[in-house]
Design a protein around this motif. Structure first.
Motif, short mmCIF file in Angstrom:
data_model
loop_
_atom_site.label_atom_id
_atom_site.label_comp_id
_atom_site.label_asym_id
_atom_site.label_seq_id
_atom_site.Cartn_x
_atom_site.Cartn_y
_atom_site.Cartn_z
N THR A 117 0.84 -1.19 0.00
CA THR A 117 0.00 0.00 0.00
C THR A 117 0.88 1.25 0.00
O THR A 117 1.80 1.37 0.81
N VAL A 118 0.59 2.17 -0.92
CA VAL A 118 1.36 3.41 -1.04
C VAL A 118 0.55 4.55 -0.43
O VAL A 118 -0.63 4.71 -0.74
N GLU A 119 1.21 5.33 0.43
CA GLU A 119 0.56 6.46 1.08
C GLU A 119 1.38 7.72 0.84
O GLU A 119 2.60 7.71 0.99
N ARG A 120 0.71 8.80 0.50
CA ARG A 120 1.35 10.11 0.37
C ARG A 120 1.50 10.69 1.77
O ARG A 120 0.52 10.79 2.50
N VAL A 121 2.72 11.07 2.16
CA VAL A 121 2.97 11.60 3.49
C VAL A 121 2.88 13.12 3.49
O VAL A 121 2.20 13.71 4.31
N CYS A 122 3.60 13.78 2.58
CA CYS A 122 3.50 15.25 2.49
C CYS A 122 4.06 15.72 1.15
O CYS A 122 4.83 15.02 0.50
N ASP A 123 3.63 16.92 0.76
CA ASP A 123 4.06 17.59 -0.47
C ASP A 123 4.66 18.93 -0.13
O ASP A 123 4.15 19.62 0.75
N ASN A 135 12.02 25.13 0.95
CA ASN A 135 10.65 25.07 1.41
C ASN A 135 10.42 23.72 2.07
O ASN A 135 11.05 22.73 1.68
N THR A 136 9.51 23.68 3.04
CA THR A 136 9.32 22.46 3.82
C THR A 136 7.86 22.09 3.94
O THR A 136 6.96 22.93 3.80
N CYS A 137 7.64 20.81 4.23
CA CYS A 137 6.35 20.33 4.70
C CYS A 137 6.61 19.50 5.94
O CYS A 137 7.68 18.92 6.10
N LYS A 138 5.65 19.49 6.84
CA LYS A 138 5.78 18.81 8.12
C LYS A 138 4.90 17.55 8.13
O LYS A 138 3.87 17.51 7.46
N PHE A 139 5.33 16.57 8.93
CA PHE A 139 4.55 15.35 9.13
C PHE A 139 4.75 14.88 10.56
O PHE A 139 5.60 15.41 11.28
N GLN A 140 3.98 13.91 10.97
CA GLN A 140 4.01 13.41 12.35
C GLN A 140 5.35 12.75 12.67
O GLN A 140 5.93 12.08 11.83
N PRO A 141 5.85 12.90 13.92
CA PRO A 141 7.14 12.31 14.29
C PRO A 141 7.16 10.79 14.28
O PRO A 141 8.23 10.19 14.27
N ASP A 142 6.01 10.13 14.26
CA ASP A 142 5.98 8.66 14.21
C ASP A 142 5.76 8.13 12.79
O ASP A 142 5.44 6.97 12.60
#
Length: 174
Positions: A117-123, A135-142
Protein backbone atom coordinates in the motif's frame (compact mmCIF):
# COMPACT_ATOMS: atom_id res chain seq x y z
CA UNK A 1 64.83 -6.05 41.26
CA UNK A 2 62.16 -3.59 42.11
CA UNK A 3 58.59 -4.56 41.29
CA UNK A 4 56.57 -1.68 39.80
CA UNK A 5 52.87 -1.40 40.40
CA UNK A 6 50.67 0.46 37.91
CA UNK A 7 48.59 3.43 38.78
CA UNK A 8 45.16 1.92 39.39
CA UNK A 9 43.49 5.31 39.47
CA UNK A 10 44.95 6.16 36.05
CA UNK A 11 43.75 2.83 34.63
CA UNK A 12 40.27 3.38 36.05
CA UNK A 13 40.08 6.87 34.50
CA UNK A 14 41.25 5.45 31.18
CA UNK A 15 38.49 2.79 31.26
CA UNK A 16 35.86 5.40 32.18
CA UNK A 17 37.03 7.67 29.34
CA UNK A 18 36.88 4.84 26.77
CA UNK A 19 33.45 3.71 28.00
CA UNK A 20 32.12 7.27 27.87
CA UNK A 21 33.57 7.79 24.39
CA UNK A 22 31.94 4.62 23.08
CA UNK A 23 28.59 5.50 24.62
CA UNK A 24 28.59 8.98 23.06
CA UNK A 25 29.11 7.66 19.51
CA UNK A 26 25.62 6.11 19.21
CA UNK A 27 24.02 9.24 20.68
CA UNK A 28 25.79 11.45 18.16
CA UNK A 29 24.76 9.14 15.32
CA UNK A 30 21.09 9.56 16.23
CA UNK A 31 20.96 13.07 14.82
CA UNK A 32 21.43 12.01 11.19
CA UNK A 33 19.34 13.70 8.53
CA UNK A 34 18.72 12.01 5.18
CA UNK A 35 19.95 14.07 2.21
CA UNK A 36 20.15 13.80 -1.57
CA UNK A 37 21.34 16.14 -4.28
CA UNK A 38 18.82 16.30 -7.12
CA UNK A 39 21.14 14.77 -9.74
CA UNK A 40 21.23 11.45 -7.82
CA UNK A 41 17.59 10.48 -8.39
CA UNK A 42 16.40 7.57 -10.51
CA UNK A 43 14.83 9.17 -13.58
CA UNK A 44 11.28 8.03 -14.32
CA UNK A 45 11.02 6.36 -17.77
CA UNK A 46 8.45 8.98 -18.83
CA UNK A 47 11.17 11.65 -18.42
CA UNK A 48 14.03 10.00 -20.31
CA UNK A 49 13.75 12.44 -23.22
CA UNK A 50 13.14 15.50 -21.05
CA UNK A 51 15.70 15.64 -18.23
CA UNK A 52 19.19 17.01 -17.92
CA UNK A 53 21.74 17.59 -15.17
CA UNK A 54 23.74 20.72 -14.48
CA UNK A 55 26.23 19.67 -11.84
CA UNK A 56 24.10 18.52 -8.91
CA UNK A 57 20.87 20.09 -10.28
CA UNK A 58 18.04 18.28 -12.06
CA UNK A 59 16.30 20.25 -14.80
CA UNK A 60 14.78 20.11 -18.27
CA UNK A 61 16.75 19.30 -21.39
CA UNK A 62 17.00 22.16 -23.89
CA UNK A 63 13.53 22.88 -25.43
CA UNK A 64 11.80 20.01 -23.54
CA UNK A 65 8.49 20.85 -21.88
CA UNK A 66 7.33 17.45 -20.53
CA UNK A 67 7.47 17.01 -16.75
CA UNK A 68 10.76 15.75 -15.34
CA UNK A 69 10.20 13.11 -12.64
CA UNK A 70 12.83 11.47 -10.44
CA UNK A 71 12.61 9.10 -7.45
CA UNK A 72 14.91 9.04 -4.40
CA UNK A 73 15.10 6.02 -2.09
CA UNK A 74 15.01 7.13 1.55
CA UNK A 75 17.28 5.10 3.82
CA UNK A 76 17.65 5.10 7.58
CA UNK A 77 20.54 7.41 8.45
CA UNK A 78 19.18 7.94 11.95
CA UNK A 79 20.64 6.19 14.94
CA UNK A 80 23.48 4.31 13.28
CA UNK A 81 21.33 1.17 13.13
CA UNK A 82 20.15 1.58 16.72
CA UNK A 83 16.55 2.39 15.83
CA UNK A 84 14.22 1.88 12.89
CA UNK A 85 12.05 4.79 14.01
CA UNK A 86 13.72 8.15 13.40
CA UNK A 87 11.83 11.11 14.82
CA UNK A 88 12.03 13.06 11.56
CA UNK A 89 9.20 15.55 11.00
CA UNK A 90 10.26 17.65 7.99
CA UNK A 91 10.81 17.24 4.26
CA UNK A 92 12.84 20.09 2.75
CA UNK A 93 13.14 20.88 -0.97
CA UNK A 94 15.80 23.25 -2.30
CA UNK A 95 14.91 24.51 -5.77
CA UNK A 96 14.95 27.41 -8.18
CA UNK A 97 11.87 28.48 -10.14
CA UNK A 98 11.73 31.65 -12.19
CA UNK A 99 8.14 31.57 -13.44
CA UNK A 100 4.61 31.39 -12.03
CA UNK A 101 3.69 28.92 -14.80
CA UNK A 102 6.31 26.36 -13.70
CA UNK A 103 6.92 24.49 -10.46
CA UNK A 104 9.23 22.14 -8.61
CA UNK A 105 7.47 19.79 -6.20
CA UNK A 106 8.66 17.02 -3.89
CA UNK A 107 6.37 14.35 -2.43
CA UNK A 108 7.29 11.91 0.33
CA UNK A 109 5.68 8.46 0.01
CA UNK A 110 5.45 5.51 2.41
CA UNK A 111 5.02 1.95 1.12
CA UNK A 112 3.77 -0.63 3.62
CA UNK A 113 6.25 -3.53 3.34
CA UNK A 114 3.88 -6.49 3.37
CA UNK A 115 0.83 -5.05 1.62
CA UNK A 116 2.48 -2.72 -0.91
CA UNK A 117 0.00 0.00 0.00
CA UNK A 118 1.36 3.41 -1.04
CA UNK A 119 0.56 6.46 1.08
CA UNK A 120 1.35 10.11 0.37
CA UNK A 121 2.97 11.60 3.49
CA UNK A 122 3.50 15.25 2.49
CA UNK A 123 4.06 17.59 -0.47
CA UNK A 124 6.27 20.64 -0.73
CA UNK A 125 6.43 23.05 -3.66
CA UNK A 126 9.27 25.46 -4.37
CA UNK A 127 8.74 29.21 -4.39
CA UNK A 128 8.87 31.39 -7.51
CA UNK A 129 11.67 33.93 -7.49
CA UNK A 130 15.10 34.91 -8.68
CA UNK A 131 16.96 33.04 -5.93
CA UNK A 132 17.11 29.47 -4.66
CA UNK A 133 14.49 28.66 -2.05
CA UNK A 134 14.23 26.09 0.72
CA UNK A 135 10.65 25.07 1.41
CA UNK A 136 9.32 22.46 3.82
CA UNK A 137 6.35 20.33 4.70
CA UNK A 138 5.78 18.81 8.12
CA UNK A 139 4.55 15.35 9.13
CA UNK A 140 4.01 13.41 12.35
CA UNK A 141 7.14 12.31 14.29
CA UNK A 142 5.98 8.66 14.21
CA UNK A 143 5.73 8.59 10.39
CA UNK A 144 8.96 6.66 9.83
CA UNK A 145 9.22 2.99 10.81
CA UNK A 146 11.83 1.27 8.66
CA UNK A 147 10.98 -2.12 10.21
CA UNK A 148 7.51 -2.05 8.58
CA UNK A 149 7.66 0.40 5.68
CA UNK A 150 9.74 1.66 2.75
CA UNK A 151 10.03 5.32 1.77
CA UNK A 152 10.85 7.40 -1.28
CA UNK A 153 10.64 11.00 -2.44
CA UNK A 154 9.43 11.96 -5.89
CA UNK A 155 10.50 15.23 -7.47
CA UNK A 156 8.39 16.63 -10.30
CA UNK A 157 9.62 19.62 -12.32
CA UNK A 158 7.03 21.23 -14.59
CA UNK A 159 7.40 23.87 -17.24
CA UNK A 160 5.12 24.78 -20.13
CA UNK A 161 7.55 26.99 -22.07
CA UNK A 162 11.16 26.20 -23.02
CA UNK A 163 12.44 29.67 -22.08
CA UNK A 164 11.96 29.19 -18.32
CA UNK A 165 14.26 27.06 -16.22
CA UNK A 166 12.94 25.58 -12.99
CA UNK A 167 15.35 23.14 -11.33
CA UNK A 168 15.61 20.91 -8.29
CA UNK A 169 18.77 21.27 -6.21
CA UNK A 170 18.38 18.94 -3.25
CA UNK A 171 16.32 17.21 -0.57
CA UNK A 172 16.60 16.72 3.19
CA UNK A 173 14.51 14.83 5.69
CA UNK A 174 15.14 15.72 9.30
Amino acid sequence: MEKRTGNRCGLALYIVAITFGLSVCPLAAQTGAWTAVASTGAIDPSSLNSYDFAGYNLLHRYLAVDDVIAHYNVTNTFGGGITDRPSWTTLELTSWDNSPTSYVMATLFRIRSCTGTVERVCDVTGRDGLENSCNTCKFQPDTFDFSNSLYYVEIRIHRDKPDIGPMAIGLRIY
